[in-house]
Scaffold this motif. Structure first.
Motif, PDB file in Angstrom:
ATOM      1  N   ILE A  31       0.871  -1.175   0.000  1.00  0.00           N
ATOM      2  CA  ILE A  31       0.000   0.000   0.000  1.00  0.00           C
ATOM      3  C   ILE A  31       0.908   1.225   0.000  1.00  0.00           C
ATOM      4  N   PRO A  32       0.837   2.054  -1.052  1.00  0.00           N
ATOM      5  CA  PRO A  32       1.677   3.259  -1.099  1.00  0.00           C
ATOM      6  C   PRO A  32       1.012   4.439  -0.392  1.00  0.00           C
ATOM      7  N   PHE A  33       1.831   5.282   0.220  1.00  0.00           N
ATOM      8  CA  PHE A  33       1.383   6.502   0.890  1.00  0.00           C
ATOM      9  C   PHE A  33       2.246   7.660   0.431  1.00  0.00           C
ATOM     10  N   GLU A  34       1.659   8.838   0.285  1.00  0.00           N
ATOM     11  CA  GLU A  34       2.461  10.045   0.088  1.00  0.00           C
ATOM     12  C   GLU A  34       2.975  10.447   1.459  1.00  0.00           C
ATOM     13  N   ALA A  35       4.274  10.409   1.636  1.00  0.00           N
ATOM     14  CA  ALA A  35       4.889  10.671   2.937  1.00  0.00           C
ATOM     15  C   ALA A  35       5.840  11.860   2.810  1.00  0.00           C
ATOM     16  N   PRO A  36       5.991  12.640   3.883  1.00  0.00           N
ATOM     17  CA  PRO A  36       6.950  13.733   3.843  1.00  0.00           C
ATOM     18  C   PRO A  36       8.345  13.190   3.524  1.00  0.00           C
ATOM     19  N   LYS A  37       9.004  13.819   2.582  1.00  0.00           N
ATOM     20  CA  LYS A  37      10.320  13.362   2.130  1.00  0.00           C
ATOM     21  C   LYS A  37      11.302  13.313   3.296  1.00  0.00           C
ATOM     22  N   GLY A  38      11.947  12.153   3.461  1.00  0.00           N
ATOM     23  CA  GLY A  38      12.967  11.986   4.490  1.00  0.00           C
ATOM     24  C   GLY A  38      12.439  11.847   5.909  1.00  0.00           C
ATOM     25  N   LYS A  39      11.132  11.838   6.112  1.00  0.00           N
ATOM     26  CA  LYS A  39      10.558  11.737   7.457  1.00  0.00           C
ATOM     27  C   LYS A  39       9.846  10.395   7.577  1.00  0.00           C
ATOM     28  N   LYS A  40      10.320   9.546   8.482  1.00  0.00           N
ATOM     29  CA  LYS A  40       9.751   8.210   8.654  1.00  0.00           C
ATOM     30  C   LYS A  40       8.615   8.256   9.677  1.00  0.00           C
ATOM     31  N   PRO A  41       7.544   7.512   9.433  1.00  0.00           N
ATOM     32  CA  PRO A  41       6.462   7.448  10.421  1.00  0.00           C
ATOM     33  C   PRO A  41       6.890   6.656  11.647  1.00  0.00           C
TER      34      PRO A  41
END
Length: 183
Positions: A155-165
């Motif tokens: 499942i792909p997510f748009e995530a803040p670049k370089g910031k891991k959940p």
């Protein structure tokens, strides 16, 4: 309302005590009542990535595994993300239907899944995606799963670049909410 109020009560008690034979006074200790507050429901346990957890609803149960998180999770089509400062992150998950006592069939989708960050930000499914843009098999959308069967995919997510959940969340409409710690 009695115009004599407590005065009559005192006279009545005095007369009753005078008429009664003298006895050794009995002292009874009352145990103070203790109010036990019901415990506040605890948040879901945060399992490590790679572990399997169970989500139970009234009529069904599923076993869910967060296999891994990857960021960047690169599509085969360049420039798939429209928003600056974002990249794709992906979770690979597996869900197995272990019990379904309902007359309804279980259909799986990306909707229950989310990423949660330390600052409180929660990201749901991507705002735009192209199913043909991924080399990896994607988790199915609107797919019926029969009891005893499993489904698996990314499942792909748009995530803040370089910031891991910090966490991956599974929040079904009915059933136990699950969390996995991925940091």
């Amino acid at each position: 309302m009695n115009p004599f109020g407590p005065f009559v009560l005192v006279i009545g008690l005095t007369a009753a005590c005078a008429a009664a034979p003298a006895a050794t006074p009995t002292v009874t200790a009352e145990t103070p009542s203790v109010i036990v507050a019901s415990p506040t429901p605890s948040p879901p346990a945060q399992a490590p990535a790679g572990s399997t957890q169970e989500s139970v609803a009234e009529d069904s149960a599923v076993k869910v595994t967060l296999l891994r998180y990857r960021q960047p999770f690169t599509p085969t089509i360049a420039d798939l993300i429209d928003r600056k400062g974002y990249e794709y992150g992906g979770i690979e998950v597996k869900l197995c239907l272990t019990r379904n006592n309902s007359s309804l069939q279980l259909s799986v989708s990306w909707d229950p899944w989310a990423l949660s960050y330390e600052d409180g930000t929660v990201i749901k499914t991507p705002s735009s995606y192209n199913l043909g843009a991924w080399a990896e098999p994607l988790y199915p959308q609107d797919h019926i799963v029969r009891t005893g069967r499993c489904v698996r995919g990314w499942i792909p997510f748009e995530a803040p670049k370089g910031k891991k959940p910090e966490l991956v969340l599974y929040q079904p409409g009915a059933g136990t909410v699950l969390e996995w710690r991925i940091k």
